[in-house]
Scaffold this motif. Structure first.
Motif, PDB file in Angstrom:
ATOM      1  N   ARG A  44      64.989  56.872   7.228  1.00 12.05           N
ATOM      2  CA  ARG A  44      65.137  56.104   5.989  1.00 12.05           C
ATOM      3  C   ARG A  44      63.797  55.528   5.539  1.00 12.05           C
ATOM      4  N   ARG A  45      63.015  55.042   6.508  1.00 14.60           N
ATOM      5  CA  ARG A  45      61.700  54.487   6.171  1.00 14.60           C
ATOM      6  C   ARG A  45      60.774  55.568   5.610  1.00 14.60           C
ATOM      7  N   ILE A  46      60.820  56.739   6.191  1.00 11.12           N
ATOM      8  CA  ILE A  46      59.967  57.834   5.713  1.00 11.12           C
ATOM      9  C   ILE A  46      60.396  58.271   4.317  1.00 11.12           C
ATOM     10  N   GLU A  47      61.700  58.322   4.061  1.00 16.06           N
ATOM     11  CA  GLU A  47      62.178  58.652   2.710  1.00 16.06           C
ATOM     12  C   GLU A  47      61.624  57.672   1.687  1.00 16.06           C
ATOM     13  N   ARG A  48      61.693  56.389   1.998  1.00 13.45           N
ATOM     14  CA  ARG A  48      61.170  55.375   1.078  1.00 13.45           C
ATOM     15  C   ARG A  48      59.658  55.506   0.951  1.00 13.45           C
ATOM     16  N   ALA A  49      58.981  55.779   2.059  1.00 17.03           N
ATOM     17  CA  ALA A  49      57.528  55.956   2.032  1.00 17.03           C
ATOM     18  C   ALA A  49      57.138  57.121   1.130  1.00 17.03           C
ATOM     19  N   MET A  50      57.906  58.193   1.172  1.00 16.78           N
ATOM     20  CA  MET A  50      57.617  59.343   0.318  1.00 16.78           C
ATOM     21  C   MET A  50      57.675  58.937  -1.153  1.00 16.78           C
ATOM     22  N   THR A  51      58.664  58.142  -1.500  1.00 16.46           N
ATOM     23  CA  THR A  51      58.793  57.672  -2.876  1.00 16.46           C
ATOM     24  C   THR A  51      57.588  56.825  -3.267  1.00 16.46           C
ATOM     25  N   LEU A  52      57.210  55.906  -2.397  1.00 19.71           N
ATOM     26  CA  LEU A  52      56.068  55.033  -2.698  1.00 19.71           C
ATOM     27  C   LEU A  52      54.762  55.821  -2.772  1.00 19.71           C
ATOM     28  N   LEU A  53      54.598  56.806  -1.915  1.00 19.09           N
ATOM     29  CA  LEU A  53      53.378  57.618  -1.944  1.00 19.09           C
ATOM     30  C   LEU A  53      53.308  58.465  -3.207  1.00 19.09           C
ATOM     31  N   ARG A  54      54.463  58.959  -3.673  1.00 22.59           N
ATOM     32  CA  ARG A  54      54.474  59.741  -4.917  1.00 22.59           C
ATOM     33  C   ARG A  54      54.060  58.894  -6.115  1.00 22.59           C
ATOM     34  N   ARG A  55      54.385  57.615  -6.070  1.00 22.61           N
ATOM     35  CA  ARG A  55      53.972  56.721  -7.157  1.00 22.61           C
ATOM     36  C   ARG A  55      52.466  56.664  -7.264  1.00 22.61           C
ATOM     37  N   GLY A  56      51.787  56.678  -6.111  1.00 20.56           N
ATOM     38  CA  GLY A  56      50.336  56.763  -6.091  1.00 20.56           C
ATOM     39  C   GLY A  56      49.577  55.454  -6.208  1.00 20.56           C
TER      40      GLY A  56
END
Length: 124
Positions: A44-56
């Motif tokens: 779950r943390r990695i899923e959220r991290a992916m979203t935050l990283l895509r934001r840039g």
């Protein structure tokens, strides 16, 4: 765990909340979800991290702490295991990769794949 992924995992407290021992809860959780509570939480943390990283707009370190990880090394290792590339590489590649795609679709197509879900090439 899905809503409060950034909080520390306390299996003992979760177990008390449902009237089980920590060991029994962990076994039942693994039976139901196919992975330990810790592994589930990290996904779950990695899923959220992916979203935050895509934001840039956040660094990898900032994202690590934002999703509740306390070790950048553990975060990077687990991210690489689930996503197939380090978070810094993902951030560089993904920043424009979902541009123009609705967020609900981007979330589904960029969801990490656990090792047991990955298809083995050459097998049907």
């Amino acid at each position: 765990m899905d809503r409060e992924y950034a909080q520390p995992l306390d299996v003992d407290a979760l177990a008390r909340g449902v009237g089980m021992s920590a060991g029994h809860l962990s076994r039942q959780f693994k039976k139901a979800y196919g992975e330990s509570p810790y592994s589930y939480l990290m996904t779950r943390r990695i899923e959220r991290a992916m979203t935050l990283l895509r934001r840039g707009d956040l660094s990898v370190t900032d994202v690590c702490f934002e999703v509740g990880c306390s070790s950048l090394g553990t975060f990077s290792t687990r991210f690489t295991e689930l996503v197939g590339m380090p978070p810094s590489v993902y951030k560089d590649k993904a920043e424009y990769g979902t541009e123009g795609i609705p967020a609900c679709v981007a979330k589904q197509i960029t969801r990490p794949v656990r090792n047991r879900e990955a298809q083995v090439s050459g097998r049907r």
